[in-house]
Scaffold this motif. Sequence first.
Motif, short mmCIF file in Angstrom:
data_model
loop_
_atom_site.label_atom_id
_atom_site.label_comp_id
_atom_site.label_asym_id
_atom_site.label_seq_id
_atom_site.Cartn_x
_atom_site.Cartn_y
_atom_site.Cartn_z
N PRO A 1 5.11 18.87 13.09
CA PRO A 1 6.69 18.84 14.40
C PRO A 1 7.91 18.18 13.70
CG PRO A 1 4.88 17.86 15.64
CD PRO A 1 3.85 17.90 14.14
N ARG B 1 10.07 15.28 4.81
CA ARG B 1 9.52 15.57 6.39
C ARG B 1 8.64 13.96 6.71
NH1 ARG B 1 4.89 20.34 5.59
NH2 ARG B 1 6.01 20.22 3.34
N ASP C 1 8.67 18.51 10.51
CA ASP C 1 8.85 20.39 9.35
C ASP C 1 9.73 21.50 10.49
OD1 ASP C 1 8.22 21.68 7.78
OD2 ASP C 1 8.22 23.25 8.92
N ARG C 2 8.84 21.78 11.72
CA ARG C 2 9.88 22.08 12.67
C ARG C 2 11.45 21.80 13.36
NH1 ARG C 2 4.62 22.90 14.85
NH2 ARG C 2 4.98 21.42 16.46
N ARG D 1 13.38 22.78 10.66
CA ARG D 1 13.58 24.12 10.52
C ARG D 1 14.68 24.60 11.62
NH1 ARG D 1 10.14 26.74 6.63
NH2 ARG D 1 8.74 25.43 5.83
N ASN D 2 14.23 23.53 12.35
CA ASN D 2 15.40 24.11 13.60
C ASN D 2 16.95 23.83 13.44
OD1 ASN D 2 13.43 25.27 15.19
ND2 ASN D 2 12.94 23.12 16.36
#
Length: 68
Positions: free
Chosen positions: A8, A26, A10-11, A14-15
């Motif tokens: 999450p 991370r 990482d997401r 990326r977002n």
Amino acid sequence: MTELPLAPVDRIIRNGGAQRVSEEAREALAKVLEDYGEEVSEEAVKLARHANRKTVKAEDIDLAAERL
């Protein structure tokens, strides 16, 4: 090692627009988020105690985050 799962985190990065994210990035963000979360939690506990409650409510978290 962090409490937060790294996928999450990482997401989240990326977002924010990253195409690639290193393992170290991370872990670094996870640590920052955990440290901030602990600060907010401590403040929220103080607010709940001030209101003579043992239960921390969402409003305590919201107010604590605003105060920090």
